[in-house]
Design an enzyme around this catalytic site. Sequence first.
Site: not given
Ligand code: DGL
Length: 283
Positions: A20-21, A83, A168, A202, A204
């Site tokens: 993931d990012s 991600c 974050e 997403c 997150h």
């Molecule tokens: N967790 C990432 C996703 O599912 C996004 C987070 C980011 O913007 O880096 O898209």
Amino acid sequence: MRRGSYFWYMNEKKPIGVFDSGYGGLTVLKEIVQLLPEYDYLYLGDNARAPYGPRSFETVYQYTLQSVKWFFDQGCELVILACNTASAKALRTIQQKDLPKIDSQKRVLGVIRPSTEIIGKLSKSGEIGILGTSGTVISNSYPIEIQKFFPEIKVFQEACPMWVPLIENGEYNQPGADYFVQKYLQQLLQQSPKIDTILLACTHYPLLIDKIRQFTPAKINIVSQGEIVAKSLALYLENHRDLADLCSKNGEIQFFTTDSASDFDNHASLFFGKSVKSEHIFL
Ligand code: DGL
């Protein structure tokens, strides 16, 4: 030890890579480990370059490809892009253009397909809302993929650019987050009163689920991806026994981050549900 020798093969670790990012993929890894605890896993968060959401296709593709190559260098045969932004902007090119050149036996999978395969079955009204990063929404990956499996379903999308930064930065459960949670939900729901299912597209966003529930009418079903992706991976491994047999199974998990390991360890437990000890790498 010479590659190909029996001894080398017996001792080689071939974990499943989860990428993931930043921290979001940990919500997916948590569900995967719960369902498939026997496998070894490597998690990489590209925290130094997160968020990916607002970045261009080319940038997300380059960052993701670099990370995938790193996983391959660690011995991974299978990498999950946990991600949505990377899955939307980089996965197809990596699968079609890069993998045949790097090693056509290796596999890279994303989180969009498992979610779009089932999401249509969860809606009674036939209208679904997608909440994701700007990158995921602009890519149009969800409407396109859902259309393939459920041509009759109507899809509405809303980008939530402030949600990942709130998460974050540890502000996701603070009163200040309410404004942005309500704002994007309202923008989505005013597109159609018939939306009865919302996908958190997403990885997150599960951290915001309590606030999202608080500001969403109770009749709307809110769906997170972790469990869906875990079940889909289990099925994939059942159907690809050769690959499953190659993956090592000692039940070990290692965590890596491109930014500060101590910051990662301090935040990661919120997403993973347990404390973790990470190592730093440069990509
Ligand atoms: N967790 C990432 C996703 O599912 C996004 C987070 C980011 O913007 O880096 O898209």
